[in-house]
Design an enzyme around this catalytic site. Structure first.
Site, PDB file in Angstrom:
ATOM      1  N   CYS A 131     -10.138  -5.195   0.304  1.00  0.00           N
ATOM      2  CA  CYS A 131     -11.307  -4.304   0.336  1.00  0.00           C
ATOM      3  C   CYS A 131     -12.128  -4.481  -0.949  1.00  0.00           C
ATOM      4  O   CYS A 131     -11.676  -5.103  -1.919  1.00  0.00           O
ATOM      5  CB  CYS A 131     -10.858  -2.848   0.489  1.00  0.00           C
ATOM      6  N   GLU A 187      -3.048  -4.655  -2.960  1.00  0.00           N
ATOM      7  CA  GLU A 187      -3.533  -5.595  -3.973  1.00  0.00           C
ATOM      8  C   GLU A 187      -3.639  -4.922  -5.338  1.00  0.00           C
ATOM      9  O   GLU A 187      -3.274  -5.496  -6.364  1.00  0.00           O
ATOM     10  CB  GLU A 187      -4.914  -6.137  -3.573  1.00  0.00           C
ATOM     11  N   ASN A 237       0.842  -1.208   0.000  1.00  0.00           N
ATOM     12  CA  ASN A 237       0.000   0.000   0.000  1.00  0.00           C
ATOM     13  C   ASN A 237       0.874   1.253   0.000  1.00  0.00           C
ATOM     14  O   ASN A 237       1.919   1.309   0.653  1.00  0.00           O
ATOM     15  CB  ASN A 237      -1.011  -0.003   1.161  1.00  0.00           C
ATOM     16  N   GLU A 267       0.436   5.274   0.512  1.00  0.00           N
ATOM     17  CA  GLU A 267      -0.516   6.290   0.981  1.00  0.00           C
ATOM     18  C   GLU A 267      -0.119   7.675   0.482  1.00  0.00           C
ATOM     19  O   GLU A 267       0.940   7.861  -0.137  1.00  0.00           O
ATOM     20  CB  GLU A 267      -0.599   6.218   2.512  1.00  0.00           C
TER      21      GLU A 267
HETATM   22  N1  THU Z   1      -5.221  -1.503   2.597  1.00  0.00           N
HETATM   23  C1  THU Z   1      -4.668  -2.343   1.670  1.00  0.00           C
HETATM   24  O1  THU Z   1      -3.539  -2.135   1.211  1.00  0.00           O
HETATM   25  N2  THU Z   1      -5.398  -3.413   1.285  1.00  0.00           N
HETATM   26  C2  THU Z   1      -6.670  -3.691   1.703  1.00  0.00           C
HETATM   27  O2  THU Z   1      -7.280  -4.617   1.212  1.00  0.00           O
HETATM   28  C3  THU Z   1      -7.280  -2.877   2.739  1.00  0.00           C
HETATM   29  C4  THU Z   1      -6.519  -1.686   3.187  1.00  0.00           C
HETATM   30  C5  THU Z   1      -4.449  -0.324   3.009  1.00  0.00           C
HETATM   31  C6  THU Z   1      -5.034   0.981   2.594  1.00  0.00           C
HETATM   32  C7  THU Z   1      -4.439   1.925   3.617  1.00  0.00           C
HETATM   33  O3  THU Z   1      -3.148   2.322   3.154  1.00  0.00           O
HETATM   34  C8  THU Z   1      -4.263   1.059   4.850  1.00  0.00           C
HETATM   35  O4  THU Z   1      -4.360  -0.292   4.408  1.00  0.00           O
HETATM   36  C9  THU Z   1      -5.311   1.305   5.924  1.00  0.00           C
HETATM   37  O5  THU Z   1      -6.573   1.231   5.409  1.00  0.00           O
END
Ligand code: THU
Length: 163
Positions: free
Chosen positions: A119, A74, A61, A63
């Site tokens: 998600c 993902e 991830n 941000e």
């Molecule tokens: N996040 C993911 O990378 N994958 C998911 O399936 C759910 C959430 C990340 C997004 C954000 O950077 C952090 O987790 C908190 O939500």
């Protein structure tokens, strides 16, 4: 009235019970959590994809101060895979998540005990490739238990696929 039932067979096991090739994919997902850029949530997610050409593609991830501009692990992984190897099927995805533990001594302690599931937006992104190339097995890693699902569709029944 007709009734339709959706059933999914989910396998549950410990990491040590996984076949060697799946352990390797999980290891890559765990390693990918280290490359997350998550200064806001401090929640580090890693994804590893096994491609039909044998390559493993990872993502984490990423941000952003303008929060919604970030991207989940993902989607980072699957978009990177498709742009690196267009037309190559994704066979499996493994997902792991890590948060700084209170006790830093055990390097495993930060990994989530229970499986972390993608998600809705990531399910939708993944199912696109599943429709193009066939089933993607989903391995959701947790320190105490790992789930294996047969497909992305099993995580997203009635996913939007056509217009
Ligand atoms: N996040 C993911 O990378 N994958 C998911 O399936 C759910 C959430 C990340 C997004 C954000 O950077 C952090 O987790 C908190 O939500």
């Amino acid at each position: 009235m007709k009734q339709l039932e959706i059933k999914t067979l989910i396998k549950e096991c410990e990491y040590s019970e996984l076949p060697e090739s799946d352990r390797r994919l999980v290891d890559e997902a765990k390693e990918a959590t280290r490359r997350a850029y998550a200064p806001f949530s401090k929640y580090h997610v890693g994804a590893a994809l096994l491609m039909d050409n044998g390559k493993i593609v990872t993502g984490s991830n990423q941000e952003n101060a303008a929060y919604p501009s970030g991207l989940c692990a993902e989607r980072t992984a699957v978009f990177y895979a498709s742009s690196s190897y267009p037309g190559v099927a994704v066979r499996k995805i493994a997902i792991a998540a890590w948060q700084k533990p209170a006790d830093d001594l055990d390097p495993e302690a930060g990994f989530q005990a229970h499986p972390v599931s993608p998600c809705g937006g990531c399910r939708q992104a993944l199912i696109e490739y599943e429709h193009l190339y066939g089933n993607i097995e989903v391995i959701l890693y947790g320190r105490e238990k790992t789930f294996i699902l047969p497909s992305v569709a099993s995580l997203l029944p009635f996913g939007f696929t056509d217009f």
